[in-house]
Scaffold this motif. Structure first.
Motif, PDB file in Angstrom:
ATOM      1  N   MET A   1       0.853  -1.120   0.106  1.00  0.00           N
ATOM      2  CA  MET A   1      -0.077  -0.102   0.131  1.00  0.00           C
ATOM      3  C   MET A   1       0.872   1.268  -0.048  1.00  0.00           C
ATOM      4  O   MET A   1       1.758   1.338   0.660  1.00  0.00           O
ATOM      5  CB  MET A   1      -0.835   0.126   1.099  1.00  0.00           C
ATOM      6  CG  MET A   1      -1.892   0.970   1.340  1.00  0.00           C
ATOM      7  SD  MET A   1      -2.905   1.161   2.823  1.00  0.00           S
ATOM      8  CE  MET A   1      -1.659   1.642   4.063  1.00  0.00           C
ATOM      9  N   ASN A   2       0.433   1.897  -0.949  1.00  0.00           N
ATOM     10  CA  ASN A   2       1.326   3.456  -0.902  1.00  0.00           C
ATOM     11  C   ASN A   2       1.064   4.282   0.165  1.00  0.00           C
ATOM     12  O   ASN A   2      -0.088   4.446   0.495  1.00  0.00           O
ATOM     13  CB  ASN A   2       1.059   4.051  -2.304  1.00  0.00           C
ATOM     14  CG  ASN A   2       1.679   3.496  -3.481  1.00  0.00           C
ATOM     15  OD1 ASN A   2       2.365   2.762  -3.484  1.00  0.00           O
ATOM     16  ND2 ASN A   2       0.965   3.792  -4.409  1.00  0.00           N
ATOM     17  N   LYS A   3       1.806   4.929   0.841  1.00  0.00           N
ATOM     18  CA  LYS A   3       1.686   5.805   1.993  1.00  0.00           C
ATOM     19  C   LYS A   3       2.071   7.168   1.569  1.00  0.00           C
ATOM     20  O   LYS A   3       2.794   7.571   0.502  1.00  0.00           O
ATOM     21  CB  LYS A   3       2.871   5.378   3.218  1.00  0.00           C
ATOM     22  CG  LYS A   3       2.486   4.020   3.875  1.00  0.00           C
ATOM     23  CD  LYS A   3       3.169   3.700   4.783  1.00  0.00           C
ATOM     24  CE  LYS A   3       2.751   2.300   5.748  1.00  0.00           C
ATOM     25  NZ  LYS A   3       3.434   2.111   6.745  1.00  0.00           N
ATOM     26  N   TYR A   4       1.370   8.122   2.163  1.00  0.00           N
ATOM     27  CA  TYR A   4       1.385   9.541   1.730  1.00  0.00           C
ATOM     28  C   TYR A   4       1.491  10.229   3.145  1.00  0.00           C
ATOM     29  O   TYR A   4       1.117   9.765   4.227  1.00  0.00           O
ATOM     30  CB  TYR A   4       0.262   9.995   0.767  1.00  0.00           C
ATOM     31  CG  TYR A   4      -1.047   9.451   1.471  1.00  0.00           C
ATOM     32  CD1 TYR A   4      -1.898  10.128   2.205  1.00  0.00           C
ATOM     33  CD2 TYR A   4      -1.531   7.988   0.903  1.00  0.00           C
ATOM     34  CE1 TYR A   4      -3.355   9.606   2.711  1.00  0.00           C
ATOM     35  CE2 TYR A   4      -2.746   7.744   1.179  1.00  0.00           C
ATOM     36  CZ  TYR A   4      -3.491   8.588   2.282  1.00  0.00           C
ATOM     37  OH  TYR A   4      -4.621   7.910   2.848  1.00  0.00           O
ATOM     38  N   PRO A   5       1.781  11.538   2.970  1.00  0.00           N
ATOM     39  CA  PRO A   5       2.140  12.447   4.365  1.00  0.00           C
ATOM     40  C   PRO A   5       0.692  12.830   4.826  1.00  0.00           C
ATOM     41  O   PRO A   5      -0.545  12.751   4.061  1.00  0.00           O
ATOM     42  CB  PRO A   5       2.578  13.694   3.933  1.00  0.00           C
ATOM     43  CG  PRO A   5       3.465  13.292   2.636  1.00  0.00           C
ATOM     44  CD  PRO A   5       2.387  12.239   2.051  1.00  0.00           C
ATOM     45  N   LEU A   6       0.534  13.162   6.190  1.00  0.00           N
ATOM     46  CA  LEU A   6      -0.857  13.765   6.811  1.00  0.00           C
ATOM     47  C   LEU A   6      -0.216  15.107   7.069  1.00  0.00           C
ATOM     48  O   LEU A   6       0.571  15.309   8.045  1.00  0.00           O
ATOM     49  CB  LEU A   6      -1.182  12.981   8.228  1.00  0.00           C
ATOM     50  CG  LEU A   6      -2.049  13.868   9.033  1.00  0.00           C
ATOM     51  CD1 LEU A   6      -3.497  13.886   7.990  1.00  0.00           C
ATOM     52  CD2 LEU A   6      -2.141  12.975  10.498  1.00  0.00           C
ATOM     53  N   HIS A   7      -0.844  16.091   6.584  1.00  0.00           N
ATOM     54  CA  HIS A   7      -0.633  17.696   6.674  1.00  0.00           C
ATOM     55  C   HIS A   7      -1.640  18.105   7.815  1.00  0.00           C
ATOM     56  O   HIS A   7      -2.920  18.078   7.693  1.00  0.00           O
ATOM     57  CB  HIS A   7      -0.854  18.518   5.415  1.00  0.00           C
ATOM     58  CG  HIS A   7       0.149  17.730   4.573  1.00  0.00           C
ATOM     59  ND1 HIS A   7       1.432  18.284   4.502  1.00  0.00           N
ATOM     60  CD2 HIS A   7      -0.048  17.105   3.392  1.00  0.00           C
ATOM     61  CE1 HIS A   7       2.038  17.624   3.242  1.00  0.00           C
ATOM     62  NE2 HIS A   7       0.994  16.774   2.725  1.00  0.00           N
ATOM     63  N   ILE A   8      -1.107  18.523   8.910  1.00  0.00           N
ATOM     64  CA  ILE A   8      -2.012  19.036  10.129  1.00  0.00           C
ATOM     65  C   ILE A   8      -1.871  20.584   9.931  1.00  0.00           C
ATOM     66  O   ILE A   8      -0.633  21.018  10.183  1.00  0.00           O
ATOM     67  CB  ILE A   8      -1.500  18.417  11.483  1.00  0.00           C
ATOM     68  CG1 ILE A   8      -1.762  16.980  11.655  1.00  0.00           C
ATOM     69  CG2 ILE A   8      -2.507  19.312  12.642  1.00  0.00           C
ATOM     70  CD1 ILE A   8      -1.405  16.463  12.992  1.00  0.00           C
ATOM     71  N   THR A   9      -2.940  21.386   9.340  1.00  0.00           N
ATOM     72  CA  THR A   9      -2.613  22.806   9.250  1.00  0.00           C
ATOM     73  C   THR A   9      -3.573  23.658  10.030  1.00  0.00           C
ATOM     74  O   THR A   9      -4.289  23.160  10.997  1.00  0.00           O
ATOM     75  CB  THR A   9      -3.283  22.948   7.802  1.00  0.00           C
ATOM     76  OG1 THR A   9      -4.822  22.523   7.799  1.00  0.00           O
ATOM     77  CG2 THR A   9      -2.869  22.081   6.681  1.00  0.00           C
ATOM     78  N   ASN A  10      -3.119  24.861  10.184  1.00  0.00           N
ATOM     79  CA  ASN A  10      -3.665  25.624  11.074  1.00  0.00           C
ATOM     80  C   ASN A  10      -5.011  26.516  10.859  1.00  0.00           C
ATOM     81  O   ASN A  10      -5.441  27.339  11.516  1.00  0.00           O
ATOM     82  CB  ASN A  10      -2.731  26.660  11.522  1.00  0.00           C
ATOM     83  CG  ASN A  10      -2.206  27.853  10.282  1.00  0.00           C
ATOM     84  OD1 ASN A  10      -2.750  27.563   9.317  1.00  0.00           O
ATOM     85  ND2 ASN A  10      -1.455  28.959  10.687  1.00  0.00           N
ATOM     86  N   GLY A  11      -5.440  26.155   9.717  1.00  0.00           N
ATOM     87  CA  GLY A  11      -6.898  26.715   9.269  1.00  0.00           C
ATOM     88  C   GLY A  11      -7.347  26.224   7.779  1.00  0.00           C
ATOM     89  O   GLY A  11      -6.426  25.598   7.041  1.00  0.00           O
ATOM     90  N   ASP A  12      -8.390  26.659   7.458  1.00  0.00           N
ATOM     91  CA  ASP A  12      -9.198  26.293   6.370  1.00  0.00           C
ATOM     92  C   ASP A  12      -8.407  26.895   5.073  1.00  0.00           C
ATOM     93  O   ASP A  12      -8.215  26.577   4.107  1.00  0.00           O
ATOM     94  CB  ASP A  12     -10.656  26.790   6.416  1.00  0.00           C
ATOM     95  CG  ASP A  12     -11.604  25.679   7.131  1.00  0.00           C
ATOM     96  OD1 ASP A  12     -11.103  24.505   7.299  1.00  0.00           O
ATOM     97  OD2 ASP A  12     -12.443  26.061   7.831  1.00  0.00           O
ATOM     98  N   HIS A  13      -7.952  28.352   5.377  1.00  0.00           N
ATOM     99  CA  HIS A  13      -7.497  29.094   4.060  1.00  0.00           C
ATOM    100  C   HIS A  13      -6.145  28.364   3.617  1.00  0.00           C
ATOM    101  O   HIS A  13      -5.701  28.336   2.592  1.00  0.00           O
ATOM    102  CB  HIS A  13      -7.113  30.570   4.597  1.00  0.00           C
ATOM    103  CG  HIS A  13      -8.209  31.337   4.978  1.00  0.00           C
ATOM    104  ND1 HIS A  13      -9.259  31.596   3.923  1.00  0.00           N
ATOM    105  CD2 HIS A  13      -8.865  31.986   5.880  1.00  0.00           C
ATOM    106  CE1 HIS A  13     -10.457  32.298   4.362  1.00  0.00           C
ATOM    107  NE2 HIS A  13      -9.946  32.702   5.748  1.00  0.00           N
TER     108      HIS A  13
END
Length: 314
Positions: A1-13
């Motif tokens: 299974m290909n893995k990819y990053p999880l991005h935790i961002t500070n807002g919708d914009h």
């Protein structure tokens, strides 16, 4: 299974910006402002979530989306085996940094053992002002991502320790971390700014409150909305939003009068700014910063630390 990053961002914009740039990976938006209100170290706990729900309801008349909170805490962070790494996207200010250390603490509690990276904006070559991530142009943002910082064990330990202290009663324990080296290049400024959110031991105003009153004193301010614009642009390392600063401006109304097309400092405002007396009791606020009420302590410039407010001294 290909893995990819999880991005935790500070807002919708920012989330939208990353999607427009086709940054590969799943996106998780961290919708909190843990720099205000009561907190518990275990942010996934029912007790913490209820504290936050009550805080938003009482202070901002906002209903916390409990379904969204549950989705983030118990679904997106539950099956992390599909991720190759986690990338945190947070900015230079106190608002972002408190959220960031809480997220890092949560990841550690959940024993998520993945490479952890930080993309943090602030100073940009050629600019005199600090920049938010969404203020960066495409080239700048992609360069920040390319040069993302790998957080090591020491960094993670610092973040989780600072979060624990913030959720506790003695925020003077944060002082050693002001001079401690880490990959968090703006943490020093944020911790200094945080300690100065407590009332000054002489005039009873914290840094933000004094700054707003000085703006009224030194400029031609036509309305509260006009003042809000100034406050948003000249708040240093706090990073507060409209909702927070509007509330603060309203609380400070005892220090100024609203005349036709003008806000003018009244006598109390002038006397407070020159330190004639301590006016903290005039500001109607029951705000908590993590584990401590704002008015339990005052900041002493002379001692460079928090001291217990007289009524709270044992």
């Amino acid at each position: 299974m290909n893995k990819y990053p999880l991005h935790i961002t500070n807002g919708d914009h920012l989330n939208k910006y990353l999607n427009e740039l086709e940054i590969v990976g799943e996106k998780l938006v961290w919708q909190e402002m843990l720099c205000e209100g009561p907190t518990k170290q275990a942010i996934h706990s029912k007790e913490h979530i209820e504290l936050r729900r009550q805080f938003f309801n009482d202070f901002y008349n906002v209903e916390l989306d409990l379904e969204q909170v549950d989705f983030v805490l118990n679904e997106q962070l539950a099956n992390t085996e599909r991720y190759s790494e986690i990338v945190l996207w947070f900015e230079y200010d106190l608002f972002c940094h408190i959220n960031m250390i809480a997220v890092i603490s949560l990841l550690q509690y959940k024993k998520i053992d993945l490479p952890l990276y930080l993309v943090c904006s602030g100073r940009v070559p050629g600019s005199k002002t600090l920049k938010a991530l969404t203020e960066l142009n495409t080239e700048q943002l992609l360069e920040h991502y390319k040069n993302k910082i790998a957080l090591n064990k020491s960094d993670i330990d610092i973040a989780t320790t600072v979060w624990g202290i913030y959720c506790g009663k003695d925020h003077n324990l944060l002082k050693p971390f002001i001079v401690k080296n880490s990959s968090f290049k703006y943490l020093t400024n944020c911790l200094k700014a945080h300690l100065k959110r407590f009332p000054d031991s002489v005039d009873g105003l914290n840094t933000l409150e004094r700054n707003i009153l000085e703006i009224v004193r030194d400029n031609t301010i036509k309305s509260k909305h006009h003042l809000l614009g100034y406050a948003l642009n000249y708040q240093g390392y706090y990073g507060f939003g409209d909702m927070q600063l509007k509330r603060l401006i309203d609380k400070l109304s005892v220090f100024y009068t609203e005349e036709k097309d003008a806000l003018v400092l009244n006598r109390t405002g002038h006397e407070t700014l020159i330190g004639q007396y301590n006016s903290s009791h005039k500001i109607d606020s029951n705000m908590c910063f993590g584990g401590v009420n704002k008015y339990e302590y005052q900041f002493s410039k002379k001692l460079n630390k928090l001291v217990k407010t007289i009524t709270n001294v044992d």
